[in-house]
Design a protein around this motif. Structure first.
Motif, PDB file in Angstrom:
ATOM      1  N   ASN A   8       5.765  17.604  -3.487  1.00  0.00           N
ATOM      2  CA  ASN A   8       5.447  16.263  -3.963  1.00  0.00           C
ATOM      3  C   ASN A   8       3.950  16.066  -4.166  1.00  0.00           C
ATOM      4  O   ASN A   8       3.496  14.958  -4.430  1.00  0.00           O
TER       5      ASN A   8
ATOM      6  N   THR B 179       7.537  10.633  -2.081  1.00  0.00           N
ATOM      7  CA  THR B 179       6.166  10.208  -2.357  1.00  0.00           C
ATOM      8  C   THR B 179       6.189   8.991  -3.258  1.00  0.00           C
ATOM      9  O   THR B 179       7.146   8.791  -4.026  1.00  0.00           O
TER      10      THR B 179
ATOM     11  N   LYS C 165      -1.718   6.907  -3.847  1.00  0.00           N
ATOM     12  CA  LYS C 165      -0.553   7.770  -3.643  1.00  0.00           C
ATOM     13  C   LYS C 165      -0.309   7.958  -2.152  1.00  0.00           C
ATOM     14  O   LYS C 165      -1.213   8.332  -1.407  1.00  0.00           O
TER      15      LYS C 165
ATOM     16  N   ARG D 281       2.055  10.190   0.264  1.00  0.00           N
ATOM     17  CA  ARG D 281       3.000  11.320   0.289  1.00  0.00           C
ATOM     18  C   ARG D 281       3.414  11.600   1.721  1.00  0.00           C
ATOM     19  O   ARG D 281       2.664  11.343   2.679  1.00  0.00           O
TER      20      ARG D 281
END
Length: 511
Positions: free
Chosen positions: A371, A449, A457, A459
């Protein structure tokens, strides 16, 4: 006097009506979706690739729009399922994935039995569920799919028809699609045999590169017809046969998925001293994909369809290495400087550390199955003459599950559909009211994610009970975890991710 005037007026109206040109509805645009297999974003020359030149794909980008923040799933099966259904892969009730060896020994006589066994294992499809091909089919398009069919790992004729394909040709099973010389393929529910291809595994060769694997790969006994040649013949014939009708052609290619297999090394690489033999062959697979794109564009031009055809080029997931070789680059992925295995967390994969001469993920961390950006940030290019301004670059957040609703907008399909995707049609035509996703979500072998519209972002690496927070506009290599520096943002995205995963971080994993 008034009756004479009324009569004259009526004659004038009838005369004008007879002389006026009939109203002609504009022909709906044809749509071609080319879906590359394991094509890392860094393999395209317009994205910085230094060794392999991809002029035809580059031309698509020059003539249309390319999306820098386009995402797809980390692996083949969920990526194709998301594309075809418009759903993300992190729901509690995930996609049903069948075994990939169902058709290994299929024959015309046992095919019905095999298909029944597969269908019996699958839940019935709700009547209100909509699929990519079905959207175009309902709007009067002739639909076709050629290549590595559906999301696998084994599909059936019943599924193909329910998903909206008027015509299909290719592999219904993804394990056999790892070979490029199939003894048979499937065409509209029937087995089509290729007499010169006699190997059960369709000529699949071994990895890593050794003398024995090289000799096996280039032993051409039982390998007469290359699958990509079969597919291209079918595609070009389909365009010729449907030039008078609106059509939707979906081409999920095998290229450049491995193991490496190519009829001949491309002239560009024969004398390239930067490359080993197997790297030359792999580069030739990418080059052949670009040549195939050129063939499709040339066929559109030949049939005067160029201006009324939308061409979409994208890929299912990030880069993968099929050219591992001792002392060069290794699988499982290993830091060639330290000898340590990459673990997707403390020791992230980067091309320069792994020895990838092509830098297939374009400097990003991670690869297929991860991911990290190298596993899920994919190329997305769309050309639509007269509608999309040439040479545009978009930074809008786009998911592969957005393609279905976008196609619905393009074709005029208005029936409500309960999906996760959002149409980005307005972005294509530069409508400033386009809003898009606040965030998109994807699963992986280590956990889901989330990528937000403003560039954050989150994850997960649930195998190690870890969460990481990145701000991608400043850190596309995902090197600086900001979870402790921005705790409020971290908790906000964790809550959103949990919501999108239907309340369970473990949902949607493909183990």
């Amino acid at each position: 006097m008034r009756s004479h005037l009324n009569t004259a007026l009526l004659i004038l109206i009838l005369f004008c009506s007879a002389c006026s040109e009939p109203v002609v509805e504009p022909k709906k645009p044809n749509i071609i979706l080319i879906y590359a297999d394991d094509l890392g974003i860094g393999l395209l020359s317009h994205e910085g690739q230094k060794i392999i030149q991809t002029p035809n794909i580059d031309k698509l980008a020059q003539d249309g729009i390319r999306f820098q923040r386009a995402y797809s799933n980390m692996l083949c099966a969920p990526a194709r399922a998301s594309l075809i259904t418009g759903l993300h892969d992190s729901h509690a009730n995930g996609f049903q994935i069948t075994n990939g060896t169902a058709y290994m020994n299929a024959t015309k006589s046992n095919l019905p039995e095999i298909e029944n066994k597969i269908n019996d294992k699958l839940d019935s499809i709700p009547e209100d569920q909509i699929f990519l091909g079905e959207v175009a089919q309902r709007m009067g398009y002739k639909t076709a799919q050629v290549g590595k069919l559906e999301w696998g790992f084994s599909a059936t004729d019943k599924q193909m028809k329910r998903h909206g394909w008027d015509y299909y040709l290719g592999y219904l099973d993804h394990v056999r699609a790892h070979g490029f010389y199939p003894p048979f393929l499937f065409e509209n529910g029937e087995i089509v045999e290729f007499e010169g291809n006699t190997l059960v595994k369709a000529g699949k060769s071994g990895e890593p590169e050794t003398t024995e694997n090289f000799e096996e790969r280039w032993n051409m006994e039982g390998k007469e017809v290359y699958s990509q040649t079969i597919f291209m013949d079918s595609i070009l014939n389909f365009i010729d046969s449907n030039k008078a009708n609106p059509f939707f052609l979906y081409f999920p290619t095998q290229l450049p998925h491995g193991p490496v297999s190519i009829p001949a090394v491309h002239p560009d690489f024969v004398n390239d001293e930067r490359l080993t033999q197997i790297e030359k062959e792999y580069a030739s697979m990418v080059k052949l994909l670009d040549d195939n794109v050129g063939q499709i564009l040339a066929k559109l031009k030949e049939n005067n369809l160029e201006d009324n055809t939308i061409v979409i080029f994208t890929a299912d997931n990030g880069h993968e290495i099929y050219y591992s070789e001792a002392g060069r680059i290794l699988k499982p992925y290993t830091n060639m400087q330290t000898g340590e295995r990459f673990d997707d967390l403390e020791r992230k994969y980067y091309s320069d550390l792994a020895g990838d001469v092509f830098d297939g993920n374009g400097g990003r961390a991670g690869m297929k199955r991860s991911n990290l950006e190298g596993g899920i940030n994919v190329p997305l290019i769309i050309r639509w003459p007269g509608k999309i301004k040439k040479g545009r670059v978009s930074n809008q957040l786009i998911a592969n599950y957005d393609i279905l609703p976008t196609l619905a907008d393009i074709t005029g399909y208005t029936q409500k559909h309960n999906i996760d995707g959002l149409s980005f049609y307005k972005e294509l035509v530069e409508d400033s009211s386009f809003e898009g996703h606040e965030s998109v979500v994807y699963s992986s072998y280590t956990g889901p994610t989330l990528i937000s519209k403003d560039g954050w972002k989150l994850r997960t690496h649930l195998n190690k009970d870890a969460f990481e927070l990145y701000f991608l506009p400043d850190d596309f290599r995902e090197e600086n975890d900001l979870s402790k520096e921005f705790p409020e943002k971290f908790e906000e995205l964790k809550s959103k991710l949990l919501e999108l995963c239907d309340g369970d971080y473990n949902n949607g994993l493909y183990k």
